[in-house]
Design an enzyme around this catalytic site. Sequence first.
Site, PDB file in Angstrom:
ATOM      1  N   SER A 185      48.529 -16.114  27.289  1.00 42.95           N
ATOM      2  CA  SER A 185      48.810 -16.188  25.994  1.00 42.95           C
ATOM      3  C   SER A 185      50.330 -15.591  25.990  1.00 42.95           C
ATOM      4  O   SER A 185      50.675 -14.996  27.019  1.00 42.95           O
ATOM      5  CB  SER A 185      48.347 -15.340  24.885  1.00 42.95           C
ATOM      6  OG  SER A 185      48.834 -15.105  23.807  1.00 42.95           O
TER       7      SER A 185
ATOM      8  N   GLY B 247      39.420 -25.406  18.226  1.00 42.73           N
ATOM      9  CA  GLY B 247      40.772 -25.448  18.803  1.00 42.73           C
ATOM     10  C   GLY B 247      41.111 -25.836  19.968  1.00 42.73           C
ATOM     11  O   GLY B 247      40.794 -27.080  20.182  1.00 42.73           O
TER      12      GLY B 247
ATOM     13  N   VAL C  12      29.756 -15.788  27.156  1.00 43.17           N
ATOM     14  CA  VAL C  12      30.541 -15.453  28.243  1.00 43.17           C
ATOM     15  C   VAL C  12      30.266 -14.076  28.635  1.00 43.17           C
ATOM     16  O   VAL C  12      30.431 -13.463  29.915  1.00 43.17           O
ATOM     17  CB  VAL C  12      31.940 -15.942  28.298  1.00 43.17           C
ATOM     18  CG1 VAL C  12      32.211 -17.276  28.070  1.00 43.17           C
ATOM     19  CG2 VAL C  12      32.828 -15.272  27.268  1.00 43.17           C
TER      20      VAL C  12
ATOM     21  N   ARG D 298      28.886 -20.742  21.966  1.00 43.90           N
ATOM     22  CA  ARG D 298      28.028 -20.394  21.568  1.00 43.90           C
ATOM     23  C   ARG D 298      27.367 -20.992  20.420  1.00 43.90           C
ATOM     24  O   ARG D 298      26.218 -20.999  20.068  1.00 43.90           O
ATOM     25  CB  ARG D 298      28.156 -18.812  21.088  1.00 43.90           C
ATOM     26  CG  ARG D 298      28.595 -17.762  22.149  1.00 43.90           C
ATOM     27  CD  ARG D 298      29.037 -16.806  21.355  1.00 43.90           C
ATOM     28  NE  ARG D 298      30.269 -16.838  20.714  1.00 43.90           N
ATOM     29  CZ  ARG D 298      31.172 -15.840  19.949  1.00 43.90           C
ATOM     30  NH1 ARG D 298      30.584 -14.717  19.936  1.00 43.90           N
ATOM     31  NH2 ARG D 298      31.995 -16.264  19.669  1.00 43.90           N
TER      32      ARG D 298
ATOM     33  N   PRO E  27      50.054 -19.912  25.618  1.00 48.66           N
ATOM     34  CA  PRO E  27      50.670 -20.738  24.436  1.00 48.66           C
ATOM     35  C   PRO E  27      51.088 -19.383  23.479  1.00 48.66           C
ATOM     36  O   PRO E  27      50.369 -18.422  23.449  1.00 48.66           O
ATOM     37  CB  PRO E  27      49.603 -21.278  23.836  1.00 48.66           C
ATOM     38  CG  PRO E  27      48.431 -21.303  24.716  1.00 48.66           C
ATOM     39  CD  PRO E  27      48.710 -19.969  25.667  1.00 48.66           C
TER      40      PRO E  27
ATOM     41  N   TYR F 129      44.523  -6.729  22.666  1.00 42.06           N
ATOM     42  CA  TYR F 129      44.566  -8.136  22.691  1.00 42.06           C
ATOM     43  C   TYR F 129      45.523  -8.566  23.913  1.00 42.06           C
ATOM     44  O   TYR F 129      45.255  -9.319  24.780  1.00 42.06           O
ATOM     45  CB  TYR F 129      44.808  -8.972  21.615  1.00 42.06           C
ATOM     46  CG  TYR F 129      44.925 -10.477  21.907  1.00 42.06           C
ATOM     47  CD1 TYR F 129      43.860 -11.223  22.245  1.00 42.06           C
ATOM     48  CD2 TYR F 129      46.304 -11.308  21.740  1.00 42.06           C
ATOM     49  CE1 TYR F 129      43.717 -12.500  22.529  1.00 42.06           C
ATOM     50  CE2 TYR F 129      46.179 -12.603  21.928  1.00 42.06           C
ATOM     51  CZ  TYR F 129      45.045 -13.327  22.273  1.00 42.06           C
ATOM     52  OH  TYR F 129      45.015 -14.426  22.573  1.00 42.06           O
TER      53      TYR F 129
ATOM     54  N   ASN G  39      38.805 -21.100  28.874  1.00 44.11           N
ATOM     55  CA  ASN G  39      39.676 -20.847  27.649  1.00 44.11           C
ATOM     56  C   ASN G  39      39.009 -20.105  26.583  1.00 44.11           C
ATOM     57  O   ASN G  39      39.580 -19.551  25.546  1.00 44.11           O
ATOM     58  CB  ASN G  39      39.454 -22.474  27.092  1.00 44.11           C
ATOM     59  CG  ASN G  39      40.168 -22.615  25.595  1.00 44.11           C
ATOM     60  OD1 ASN G  39      41.061 -22.520  25.098  1.00 44.11           O
ATOM     61  ND2 ASN G  39      39.163 -22.861  24.794  1.00 44.11           N
TER      62      ASN G  39
ATOM     63  N   PHE H 169      41.550 -19.328  15.752  1.00 47.76           N
ATOM     64  CA  PHE H 169      42.181 -18.107  16.229  1.00 47.76           C
ATOM     65  C   PHE H 169      42.429 -16.778  15.306  1.00 47.76           C
ATOM     66  O   PHE H 169      41.726 -15.571  15.227  1.00 47.76           O
ATOM     67  CB  PHE H 169      43.125 -18.061  17.191  1.00 47.76           C
ATOM     68  CG  PHE H 169      43.835 -16.857  17.932  1.00 47.76           C
ATOM     69  CD1 PHE H 169      43.256 -16.563  18.977  1.00 47.76           C
ATOM     70  CD2 PHE H 169      44.964 -16.506  17.187  1.00 47.76           C
ATOM     71  CE1 PHE H 169      43.970 -15.291  19.540  1.00 47.76           C
ATOM     72  CE2 PHE H 169      45.392 -15.325  17.747  1.00 47.76           C
ATOM     73  CZ  PHE H 169      44.791 -14.612  18.940  1.00 47.76           C
TER      74      PHE H 169
HETATM   75  P1  NDP Z   1      39.358 -20.729  18.513  1.00 47.05           P
HETATM   76  O1  NDP Z   1      39.033 -19.533  17.895  1.00 47.05           O
HETATM   77  O2  NDP Z   1      39.650 -21.878  17.615  1.00 47.05           O
HETATM   78  O3  NDP Z   1      38.395 -21.131  19.655  1.00 47.05           O
HETATM   79  C1  NDP Z   1      37.650 -19.823  20.475  1.00 47.05           C
HETATM   80  C2  NDP Z   1      36.852 -20.537  21.473  1.00 47.05           C
HETATM   81  O4  NDP Z   1      36.407 -19.478  22.395  1.00 47.05           O
HETATM   82  C3  NDP Z   1      35.738 -21.005  20.529  1.00 47.05           C
HETATM   83  O5  NDP Z   1      35.087 -22.150  21.114  1.00 47.05           O
HETATM   84  C4  NDP Z   1      34.580 -19.941  20.819  1.00 47.05           C
HETATM   85  O6  NDP Z   1      33.381 -20.681  20.745  1.00 47.05           O
HETATM   86  C5  NDP Z   1      34.834 -19.493  22.199  1.00 47.05           C
HETATM   87  N1  NDP Z   1      34.292 -17.972  22.317  1.00 47.05           N
HETATM   88  C6  NDP Z   1      34.645 -17.012  21.731  1.00 47.05           C
HETATM   89  N2  NDP Z   1      34.130 -15.917  22.013  1.00 47.05           N
HETATM   90  C7  NDP Z   1      33.081 -16.363  22.985  1.00 47.05           C
HETATM   91  C8  NDP Z   1      32.232 -15.803  23.518  1.00 47.05           C
HETATM   92  N3  NDP Z   1      31.718 -14.263  23.579  1.00 47.05           N
HETATM   93  N4  NDP Z   1      31.431 -16.676  24.498  1.00 47.05           N
HETATM   94  C9  NDP Z   1      31.695 -18.194  24.443  1.00 47.05           C
HETATM   95  N5  NDP Z   1      32.472 -18.578  23.845  1.00 47.05           N
HETATM   96  C10 NDP Z   1      33.321 -17.619  23.131  1.00 47.05           C
HETATM   97  O7  NDP Z   1      40.562 -20.331  19.248  1.00 47.05           O
HETATM   98  P2  NDP Z   1      41.740 -20.879  20.156  1.00 47.05           P
HETATM   99  O8  NDP Z   1      41.406 -22.375  20.339  1.00 47.05           O
HETATM  100  O9  NDP Z   1      42.911 -20.909  19.558  1.00 47.05           O
HETATM  101  O10 NDP Z   1      41.454 -20.070  21.550  1.00 47.05           O
HETATM  102  C11 NDP Z   1      41.209 -20.424  22.627  1.00 47.05           C
HETATM  103  C12 NDP Z   1      42.119 -19.651  23.741  1.00 47.05           C
HETATM  104  O11 NDP Z   1      43.470 -19.634  23.688  1.00 47.05           O
HETATM  105  C13 NDP Z   1      41.693 -18.056  23.636  1.00 47.05           C
HETATM  106  O12 NDP Z   1      41.552 -17.770  25.040  1.00 47.05           O
HETATM  107  C14 NDP Z   1      42.817 -17.337  23.050  1.00 47.05           C
HETATM  108  O13 NDP Z   1      42.964 -16.146  23.370  1.00 47.05           O
HETATM  109  C15 NDP Z   1      43.901 -18.530  23.414  1.00 47.05           C
HETATM  110  N6  NDP Z   1      45.313 -18.338  22.868  1.00 47.05           N
HETATM  111  C16 NDP Z   1      45.351 -18.828  21.404  1.00 47.05           C
HETATM  112  C17 NDP Z   1      46.503 -18.915  20.780  1.00 47.05           C
HETATM  113  C18 NDP Z   1      46.524 -19.103  19.253  1.00 47.05           C
HETATM  114  O14 NDP Z   1      47.487 -19.010  18.473  1.00 47.05           O
HETATM  115  N7  NDP Z   1      45.475 -19.816  18.662  1.00 47.05           N
HETATM  116  C19 NDP Z   1      47.677 -18.424  21.558  1.00 47.05           C
HETATM  117  C20 NDP Z   1      47.567 -18.242  22.825  1.00 47.05           C
HETATM  118  C21 NDP Z   1      46.652 -18.030  23.418  1.00 47.05           C
HETATM  119  P3  NDP Z   1      31.944 -20.069  20.262  1.00 47.05           P
HETATM  120  O15 NDP Z   1      32.575 -19.186  18.983  1.00 47.05           O
HETATM  121  O16 NDP Z   1      31.181 -21.380  19.624  1.00 47.05           O
HETATM  122  O17 NDP Z   1      31.293 -19.278  21.051  1.00 47.05           O
HETATM  123  C1  8X3 Z   2      47.717 -15.874  20.375  1.00 45.37           C
HETATM  124  C2  8X3 Z   2      49.041 -15.717  20.308  1.00 45.37           C
HETATM  125  O1  8X3 Z   2      51.044 -13.942  19.347  1.00 45.37           O
HETATM  126  O2  8X3 Z   2      48.863 -14.442  17.971  1.00 45.37           O
HETATM  127  O3  8X3 Z   2      47.490 -15.427  21.726  1.00 45.37           O
HETATM  128  O4  8X3 Z   2      48.917 -13.058  19.793  1.00 45.37           O
HETATM  129  S1  8X3 Z   2      49.487 -14.313  19.460  1.00 45.37           S
END
Ligand code: NDP
Ligand code: 8X3
Length: 252
Positions: free
Chosen positions: A140, A15, A61, A36, A183, A153, A87, A190
Amino acid sequence: MLHTRIALITGATSGIGEATARLLAKNNFKLILCGRREERLQNLATELTSHTSILTRVFDVRNKEAVVEAITTLPAEWKDIDVLINNAGNAHGLDPIQTGNEDDWDAMIDINVKGLLYVSKAVMPEMIRRTTGHIINIGSIAGKEVYANGNVYCASKYAVDALTKGMRIDLNAYGIKVTAIHPGLVETEFSLVRFKGDAERAANVYKGLEPLKGQDIADLILFTLTRPAHVVIADLVVLPTAQASATIVKRN
Ligand code: NDP
Ligand code: 8X3
């Protein structure tokens, strides 16, 4: 010659984090990529080494000791982290508060809030010592507005918003920039994580609109990181054009 900054990205395995790694690698940043899923990190590192120097760190984390170990054992030439991109995070579940799953609550608070704190605590001392650095927290729209069933959340992302403001205040004396990017709908893994692997339900979240891509957020991160020394972007909300608020989305 332009100083090559070192950026540490959590959640670089998919992502937004992965897209950011790709973009920063092509823009004169050395990268510490964290997550991870080791195989994904290795594949990404292999792909990006033709552009820049990459180091990978595999840790959860949530694991305070593992976070400290990962940061304190960095080789000397990697210790001066200039940029921290907090992130890593996810939503787990979408249930009313009264029937919410406690394991989901723990995951969101432990990863999105406490994990961000642990990583920041480990990285900040060197930034403070060098009186320079930039921390970017990925919040977010859920940290600006509460929506039905978003409860925990949303609370975790409101916490990210508050922590960003707190960091900017407490780190002000040290010349450290602190930014939050919030975002709306971004099509990544996600929703697959939120709905525990239910691909159809996850795909429905983005149906009938053009969502943001990880690349769109990466572009903003790069923009934020390339402002002049006297400028900090404090707070950015970014939505797909089809989205007006957390819940108002125009779908075809
Ligand atoms: P993804 O699920 O694609 O990516 C999430 C990332 O977080 C992965 O690389 C995962 O890596 C890592 N992660 C999750 N849990 C852990 C953990 N316990 N330890 C270490 N790493 C962890 O989602 P996004 O790219 O969308 O999310 C990135 C950020 O953006 C998040 O904080 C999310 O809340 C935020 N966000 C996303 C939105 C969306 O609509 N997609 C909108 C607003 C905010 P791995 O599993 O390999 O550990
Ligand atoms: C992710 C955006 O609106 O799906 O943070 O919660 S939302």
